[in-house]
Design an enzyme around this catalytic site. Structure first.
Site, PDB file in Angstrom:
ATOM      1  N   CYS A 157      24.651 -27.802  32.668  1.00 36.94           N
ATOM      2  CA  CYS A 157      24.807 -27.597  34.091  1.00 36.94           C
ATOM      3  C   CYS A 157      25.962 -28.086  34.533  1.00 36.94           C
ATOM      4  CB  CYS A 157      23.570 -28.151  34.702  1.00 36.94           C
ATOM      5  SG  CYS A 157      23.833 -28.064  36.491  1.00 36.94           S
ATOM      6  N   CYS A 209      25.928 -30.512  37.345  1.00 34.61           N
ATOM      7  CA  CYS A 209      25.427 -31.607  36.990  1.00 34.61           C
ATOM      8  C   CYS A 209      26.552 -32.563  36.461  1.00 34.61           C
ATOM      9  CB  CYS A 209      24.430 -31.306  35.657  1.00 34.61           C
ATOM     10  SG  CYS A 209      22.855 -30.844  36.150  1.00 34.61           S
TER      11      CYS A 209
END
Length: 96
Positions: free
Chosen positions: A22, A25
């Site tokens: 991600c 993230c």
């Protein structure tokens, strides 16, 4: 250690659910590291990779990453998903 033990480890606990793939993230990682350093003696911070911790992610109904949850005395008091401003997250934690 069990998840319930972790969220009761200190009066205020921050949990982040993330995924290695991600991009949001990845951008939050240095922010979380900084928060860990700034609040080291006050707040426990735990990070769970949803791919390695599917059971916990399901238990907490995680549908997007990153998702941040603040617990106070073992109870969820705040939850937000997506990229967050570091100062905003820090202020949130300090308000609890």
């Amino acid at each position: 250690m069990e998840y319930t033990e972790l969220i009761n480890s200190t009066p205020v606990v921050l949990v982040e659910f993330y995924a290695t793939w991600c991009p949001h993230c990845r951008r939050m990682m240095p922010v979380i590291e900084e928060i860990k350093e700034l609040l080291a003696d006050k707040v426990d911070v735990y990070q769970f990779d949803i791919d390695e911790n599917q059971e916990i992610a399901d238990l907490e109904n995680i549908r997007s990453t990153p998702t941040f949850i603040i617990y106070r005395n073992g109870k969820q008091v705040w939850r937000e998903s997506g990229e967050l401003d570091g100062q905003f997250l820090l202020d949130k934690l300090q308000s609890y």
